[in-house]
Write a protein that holds these residues in place. Structure first.
Motif, short mmCIF file in Angstrom:
data_model
loop_
_atom_site.label_atom_id
_atom_site.label_comp_id
_atom_site.label_asym_id
_atom_site.label_seq_id
_atom_site.Cartn_x
_atom_site.Cartn_y
_atom_site.Cartn_z
N SER A 105 0.82 -1.21 -0.07
CA SER A 105 0.03 0.02 0.03
C SER A 105 0.94 1.20 0.03
N LEU A 106 0.89 1.81 -1.28
CA LEU A 106 1.77 3.04 -1.25
C LEU A 106 1.11 4.24 -0.49
N ALA A 107 1.96 4.86 0.52
CA ALA A 107 1.50 6.17 1.25
C ALA A 107 2.92 6.76 1.78
N LEU A 108 2.91 8.16 1.63
CA LEU A 108 3.86 8.91 2.40
C LEU A 108 3.42 9.11 3.78
N GLY A 109 4.71 9.33 4.36
CA GLY A 109 4.56 9.57 5.88
C GLY A 109 4.79 11.10 6.15
N SER A 110 4.72 11.56 7.55
CA SER A 110 4.73 13.02 7.46
C SER A 110 6.51 13.11 7.66
N LEU A 111 6.75 14.24 7.17
CA LEU A 111 8.09 15.16 7.18
C LEU A 111 8.55 15.63 8.37
N ALA A 112 7.63 15.63 9.35
CA ALA A 112 7.86 16.47 10.55
C ALA A 112 8.89 15.94 11.14
N GLY A 113 8.94 14.59 11.25
CA GLY A 113 10.05 13.61 11.91
C GLY A 113 11.59 13.72 11.41
N ILE A 114 11.74 14.47 10.37
CA ILE A 114 12.85 14.33 9.71
C ILE A 114 14.11 14.88 10.64
N GLN A 115 15.25 14.24 10.47
CA GLN A 115 16.32 14.72 11.43
C GLN A 115 17.54 15.29 10.53
N ARG A 116 17.90 16.53 10.99
CA ARG A 116 19.04 17.02 10.34
C ARG A 116 20.51 17.09 11.00
N THR A 117 21.26 16.76 10.16
CA THR A 117 22.63 16.51 10.73
C THR A 117 23.48 17.80 10.12
N PRO A 118 23.93 18.55 10.75
CA PRO A 118 24.97 19.76 10.04
C PRO A 118 26.45 18.93 9.78
N LEU A 119 26.74 19.49 8.51
CA LEU A 119 28.16 19.20 8.06
C LEU A 119 28.90 20.31 8.34
N SER A 120 30.27 20.34 7.70
CA SER A 120 31.19 21.33 7.47
C SER A 120 30.82 22.31 6.55
N HIS A 121 31.30 23.53 6.63
CA HIS A 121 31.20 24.53 5.44
C HIS A 121 29.72 25.01 4.96
N GLY A 122 28.91 24.85 5.95
CA GLY A 122 27.58 25.38 5.68
C GLY A 122 26.60 24.29 5.14
N ALA A 123 27.27 23.01 5.06
CA ALA A 123 26.34 21.99 4.57
C ALA A 123 25.47 21.05 5.57
N TRP A 124 24.45 20.60 5.22
CA TRP A 124 23.69 19.58 6.11
C TRP A 124 22.89 18.42 5.35
N VAL A 125 22.66 17.38 6.03
CA VAL A 125 21.77 16.34 5.67
C VAL A 125 20.61 16.32 6.33
N ASP A 126 19.57 16.01 5.88
CA ASP A 126 18.30 15.64 6.58
C ASP A 126 18.04 14.22 6.30
N HIS A 127 17.68 13.29 7.27
CA HIS A 127 17.46 11.81 6.79
C HIS A 127 16.04 11.25 7.51
N LEU A 128 15.20 10.54 6.62
CA LEU A 128 13.96 10.04 7.46
C LEU A 128 13.94 8.68 6.85
N PRO A 129 14.11 7.64 7.84
CA PRO A 129 13.83 6.35 7.17
C PRO A 129 12.57 5.90 6.99
N GLY A 130 12.32 5.19 5.93
CA GLY A 130 10.81 4.59 5.76
C GLY A 130 9.98 5.90 5.52
N TRP A 131 10.08 6.96 4.82
CA TRP A 131 9.09 7.93 4.46
C TRP A 131 8.18 7.43 3.62
N LEU A 132 8.48 6.57 2.67
CA LEU A 132 7.46 5.99 1.73
C LEU A 132 6.97 4.44 2.32
#
Length: 207
Positions: free
Chosen positions: A13-40
């Motif tokens: 059953s295809l469905a998208l979850g909420s993006l509210a729980g996405i977690q951000r990891t700051p990197l160097s030089h002003g970069a960052w990564v957001d990660h959300l397992p199992g969004w779909l």
């Protein structure tokens, strides 16, 4: 196309979850990564639909003094091209809405990569063709199929490698200066791994 992927019997059953729980990891030089397992949810069903429904093609590229096969299958959908599945339209719309306060523009294109097994890969690079070479931007990647490692490291060295295992509906978003100041890769592996498809959503003028 023959695909050896063992999906869950309940992952249909295809469905998208909420993006509210996405977690951000700051990197160097002003970069960052957001990660959300199992969004779909239903990622196995989407994987099967994309394998059969996308017009995959192989590419060859100049590598030093010879032309070599690109070790993955590809398909690119421009701004006016219909996406190959309605859930990808929903995903792009949801991402555009969530990130608009920072990005100030929608995600417009979708590039698909099909990693058939551990021999398929993508070398270290940043998405620096176009505006990504000079401006902060975002690239959002939705993964379906078996998990594969996505590695990130500073472009100029001097920092640790960041590793994410992406598959099964996982979402990762690389933002800030990430495309200019960091590189990312999906390395080859000799371990037995199943196939994976990544869908990369990008703003206009970023490749």
């Amino acid at each position: 196309m023959d695909v050896a992927l063992q999906g869950s019997l309940f992952d249909t059953s295809l469905a998208l979850g909420s993006l509210a729980g996405i977690q951000r990891t700051p990197l160097s030089h002003g970069a960052w990564v957001d990660h959300l397992p199992g969004w779909l949810r239903g990622a196995s069903a989407l994987f099967a639909d994309l394998v059969d429904g996308v017009p995959w093609h192989a590419e060859r590229r100049q590598m030093y003094d010879r032309v070599v096969d690109v070790p993955r299958l590809l398909c690119f959908y421009g701004e006016t091209d219909p996406l190959p599945h309605p859930i990808l339209d929903e995903a792009r719309t949801a991402l555009s809405a969530h990130y608009h306060p920072e990005l100030k523009e929608p995600f417009r294109t979708a590039g698909l990569c099909y990693y058939r097994d551990g021999r398929d890969s993508v070398a270290w690079h940043g998405d620096r063709i176009g505006r990504g070479n000079t401006e902060d931007t975002m690239v959002a990647i939705l993964s379906v199929g078996a998990a594969r490692a996505l590695l990130l490291r500073p472009k100029d060295g001097g920092g640790p490698t960041v590793r994410h295992a992406l598959g099964h509906g996982d979402l990762i978003v690389m933002g800030g200066s990430c495309q200019r100041t960091w590189d990312h890769a999906v390395p080859k592996t000799s371990k037995p791994v199943g196939p994976r498809i990544s869908i990369q959503f990008r703003p206009r003028g970023v490749r």
